[in-house]
Design a protein around this motif. Structure first.
Motif, short mmCIF file in Angstrom:
data_model
loop_
_atom_site.label_atom_id
_atom_site.label_comp_id
_atom_site.label_asym_id
_atom_site.label_seq_id
_atom_site.Cartn_x
_atom_site.Cartn_y
_atom_site.Cartn_z
N PRO A 368 7.30 14.92 10.70
CA PRO A 368 7.46 13.22 10.92
C PRO A 368 6.52 12.55 10.46
CG PRO A 368 8.57 14.88 12.72
CD PRO A 368 7.05 16.18 11.88
N PHE A 369 6.94 11.18 10.53
CA PHE A 369 6.25 10.55 10.06
C PHE A 369 6.42 8.40 10.98
CE2 PHE A 369 8.61 9.78 6.02
CZ PHE A 369 8.58 9.09 6.52
N SER A 370 5.20 8.04 10.88
CA SER A 370 5.36 6.98 10.98
C SER A 370 5.69 5.48 10.18
CB SER A 370 3.93 5.95 11.85
OG SER A 370 4.35 4.96 12.37
N ARG A 371 6.41 5.21 10.67
CA ARG A 371 7.94 4.32 10.21
C ARG A 371 6.77 2.77 10.09
NH1 ARG A 371 13.79 1.98 10.90
NH2 ARG A 371 14.21 0.44 9.44
N LYS A 372 5.87 2.37 11.02
CA LYS A 372 5.42 1.17 10.67
C LYS A 372 4.57 0.54 9.32
CE LYS A 372 3.93 1.74 15.73
NZ LYS A 372 2.35 1.86 17.30
N TYR A 373 4.60 1.53 8.80
CA TYR A 373 3.67 1.47 7.34
C TYR A 373 5.29 1.64 6.28
CZ TYR A 373 -0.38 1.08 10.48
OH TYR A 373 -1.15 1.12 11.62
N ILE A 374 6.14 0.99 6.13
CA ILE A 374 6.74 0.71 5.32
C ILE A 374 7.24 -0.33 5.05
CG2 ILE A 374 9.92 1.28 5.15
CD1 ILE A 374 9.26 3.96 5.80
N ASP A 375 7.85 -0.59 3.33
CA ASP A 375 7.90 -1.96 3.32
C ASP A 375 9.44 -2.02 1.94
OD1 ASP A 375 8.19 -4.39 1.26
OD2 ASP A 375 6.25 -4.45 0.23
N PRO A 376 10.24 -2.33 2.14
CA PRO A 376 11.45 -1.21 1.43
C PRO A 376 11.67 -2.58 0.28
CG PRO A 376 12.37 -3.03 3.21
CD PRO A 376 10.28 -2.31 4.07
N LYS A 377 10.36 -3.76 -0.27
CA LYS A 377 10.54 -3.92 -1.15
C LYS A 377 9.40 -3.22 -2.35
CE LYS A 377 13.31 -8.19 0.04
NZ LYS A 377 14.03 -9.23 0.32
N PHE A 378 9.17 -2.21 -1.94
CA PHE A 378 8.02 -2.10 -2.83
C PHE A 378 7.94 -2.38 -4.00
CE2 PHE A 378 10.97 1.83 -2.41
CZ PHE A 378 10.35 2.09 -3.19
N ILE A 379 6.81 -2.64 -4.70
CA ILE A 379 7.14 -1.92 -6.27
C ILE A 379 5.99 -0.92 -6.64
CG2 ILE A 379 6.98 -3.67 -8.40
CD1 ILE A 379 6.73 -5.89 -6.59
N GLY A 380 6.53 -0.09 -7.32
CA GLY A 380 5.85 1.16 -7.90
C GLY A 380 5.13 1.89 -6.38
N ASP A 381 4.07 1.71 -6.61
CA ASP A 381 2.66 2.01 -5.32
C ASP A 381 2.53 0.47 -4.93
OD1 ASP A 381 2.86 4.73 -6.05
OD2 ASP A 381 1.56 4.69 -7.10
N ASN A 382 3.18 -0.28 -4.93
CA ASN A 382 2.77 -1.16 -4.15
C ASN A 382 2.77 -1.97 -3.24
OD1 ASN A 382 0.98 -1.37 -6.94
ND2 ASN A 382 1.20 -3.28 -6.81
N THR A 383 2.90 -2.36 -2.01
CA THR A 383 3.48 -2.64 -1.28
C THR A 383 2.43 -3.82 -0.38
OG1 THR A 383 2.46 -1.66 0.47
CG2 THR A 383 4.18 0.06 -0.79
N SER A 384 3.35 -4.03 0.73
CA SER A 384 2.71 -5.35 1.45
C SER A 384 1.98 -4.85 3.54
CB SER A 384 3.48 -6.41 2.22
OG SER A 384 3.98 -6.88 0.53
N THR A 385 1.71 -3.45 2.84
CA THR A 385 1.64 -2.93 4.40
C THR A 385 0.83 -3.34 4.39
OG1 THR A 385 1.13 -1.18 3.79
CG2 THR A 385 3.85 -1.07 4.45
N HIS A 386 -0.11 -3.28 5.95
CA HIS A 386 -1.38 -3.64 6.00
C HIS A 386 -2.11 -3.40 6.84
CE1 HIS A 386 0.04 -7.09 8.55
NE2 HIS A 386 0.98 -7.32 7.31
#
Length: 494
Positions: A368-386
């Motif tokens: 199981p993994f943390s949901r804290k770092y999920i970006d539903p609007k990811f572009i390929g491997d690119n996300t806005s998580t931080h």
């Protein structure tokens, strides 16, 4: 946020080696001509923040405390000697430490340049004070990170603008580093406005960081944590931590407690970055041009055997992962089964577009993994998580810990527990038991946010938690890591 990135890109040439403590630097961002206008100074300030967006800073920032605590272990074969943190057998050739140490001093040099060049600038006084305060905040931030990781470390309070200044700086004592940190933050608080600018520090960020400095000093002295014998009196610094945390909680309205647990970690829209909880963070945008501007942090938490595209139970889209951090099952089991931070923030199952189960943990490195770092609007491997560097609830729990079992202390921690769907903390606890409960609460609330290692160190509980409860074998110093050997070679005074 795009404005910040565009300026970063425009001054990239200045960023490459310009303020590094590499052995043969040739240019520096300390050219006095560059600071003649507010616009030029603003670019230099952004250049100072930029050091924290480099991969050599971001990855160790998360790698070290995530895998050194009971939260997660690294996948087999992951590079940069990350396994040494989980095994508690860290040597002075560790690449994570080398990278983080180097980039921290790059950041320090850039901050020092800003501090020196804004002391007597001739443009608008409010802007001059703001930029000077940001430089002070950044200098305090880097020194605080370094002293918690390494203990005695070189203290940099002036810019390196001559080649002969690169080497020969002896280590400062832990006390000297903390004295500098406190001085910088007190001055920054007096200079900075309360002004929300995603990814930049303001007065509240300086107050929040100073509350963390004070609670570290107080709890380390109270617990007998190695290296803090010089702290005069724990109660004095608990009082200062309470005062500074209260300024964050009660003295302003720009930042506040978010009653919506999931909203804290929502990065879907640009305004999400400036949610009520977020006091200071590293801004990263899925539309950035290079890694560091955008983030792949989510992939570090998502297991490698997950589908390329899938959905959470509530329909939130996500992507496949690298599985760098593998959640420790005993840690997840330590959460109360009704805790929303477990039931809603830990992912146990993924689904396809038709709502059919497409992934469940299979064991080993599939967990199981943390949901804290999920970006539903990811572009390929690119996300806005931080990474979440300073957020409101962190400071709220510092306030509770500093206050102890007073009415205010209970009220603070119970706000956090109520949001998590848990009953109020048992009334009538002793001050020791109450503070132990706050540290435990922090382990649940701030899980996977790069905080736990530092809480264990300041409360002198690395061995009693990691070794006695979780069965880790601690080989070398659990409270301070060795300064990288390459830095000793470059700085032979030590």
């Amino acid at each position: 946020m795009k404005k910040i990135y565009n300026i970063f890109l425009a001054i990239t040439v200045l960023g490459i080696g310009s303020c590094s403590l590499d052995p043969d630097p040739t240019t520096f961002l300390s050219d006095s001509n560059f600071f003649s206008t507010a616009e030029e100074t603003n670019s230099a300030v952004l250049h100072s923040y930029q050091a924290m967006t480099f991969l050599d800073y971001l990855r160790p920032y998360m790698n070290i405390p995530t895998t050194a605590s009971e939260e997660a272990f690294p996948k087999e074969g992951e590079g940069l000697n990350i396994n040494q943190f989980e095994e508690w057998n860290v040597d002075d050739r560790n690449q994570n430490l080398e990278q983080f140490f180097r980039l921290s001093y790059v950041g320090l040099n850039r901050a020092n340049t800003v501090i020196e060049k804004t002391k007597e600038a001739s443009y608008d006084e409010s802007l001059r004070a703001k930029y000077h305060g940001e430089g002070l905040f950044l200098r305090a931030w880097h020194h605080f990170m370094l002293v918690r990781l390494f203990g005695s470390t070189p203290l940099r309070v002036s810019a390196v603008d001559q080649l002969d200044e690169v080497r020969g700086i002896p280590d400062a004592s832990i006390e000297e580093v903390y004295t500098s940190i406190q001085s910088d933050l007190k001055e920054a608080i007096n200079l900075l406005p309360i002004q929300r600018e995603g990814g930049r520090a303001d007065r509240v960020a300086a107050q929040a960081l100073l509350s963390k400095v004070y609670i570290t000093m107080a709890s380390a002295r109270q617990s007998g944590s190695p290296g803090y014998e010089w702290v005069s009196d724990a109660d004095t610094f608990y009082g200062l931590a309470s005062e500074m945390a209260s300024a964050v909680i009660n003295g302003q309205s720009e930042y506040t407690f978010d009653p919506d647990l999931l909203n804290i970690y929502n990065v879907a829209e640009p305004q999400s970055f400036n949610g009520p909880e977020h006091i200071f963070f590293i801004p990263q945008d899925r539309n950035g041009l290079v890694e560091g501007e955008f983030s792949k942090l989510s992939k570090f938490f998502i297991p490698a055997d997950t589908p390329t595209t899938s959905f959470l139970a509530d329909g939130t889209a996500t992507h496949g992962g690298f599985g760098v951090y593998v959640s420790e099952l005993p840690f997840l089991a330590s959460f109360d089964n009704t805790d929303r931070r477990k039931t809603e923030l830990i992912v146990n199952e993924l689904f396809d577009e038709n709502g059919i189960s497409s992934w469940t943990p299979s064991g080993g490195e599939s967990a199981p993994f943390s949901r804290k770092y999920i970006d539903p609007k990811f572009i390929g491997d690119n996300t806005s998580t931080h990474p979440y560097l300073l957020r409101f609830t962190d400071i709220l729990l510092i306030y509770a810990e500093a206050e102890g079992p007073s009415a205010e202390g209970y009220t603070a921690v119970n706000r956090v527990r109520q949001r998590a769907g848990l009953p109020d903390l048992t009334p009538g606890l002793s001050i020791t038991d109450f503070r132990d409960k706050i540290i435990e609460e922090r382990s649940f609330e701030l899980a996977f946010e790069a905080n736990r290692l530092y809480d264990l160190r300041r409360t002198n509980t690395v061995e009693s938690v990691l070794q006695d409860i979780y069965g880790k074998v601690i080989v070398n110093n659990p409270y301070f890591y060795p300064i990288p050997a390459i830095e000793r070679q470059l700085n032979p005074t030590n």
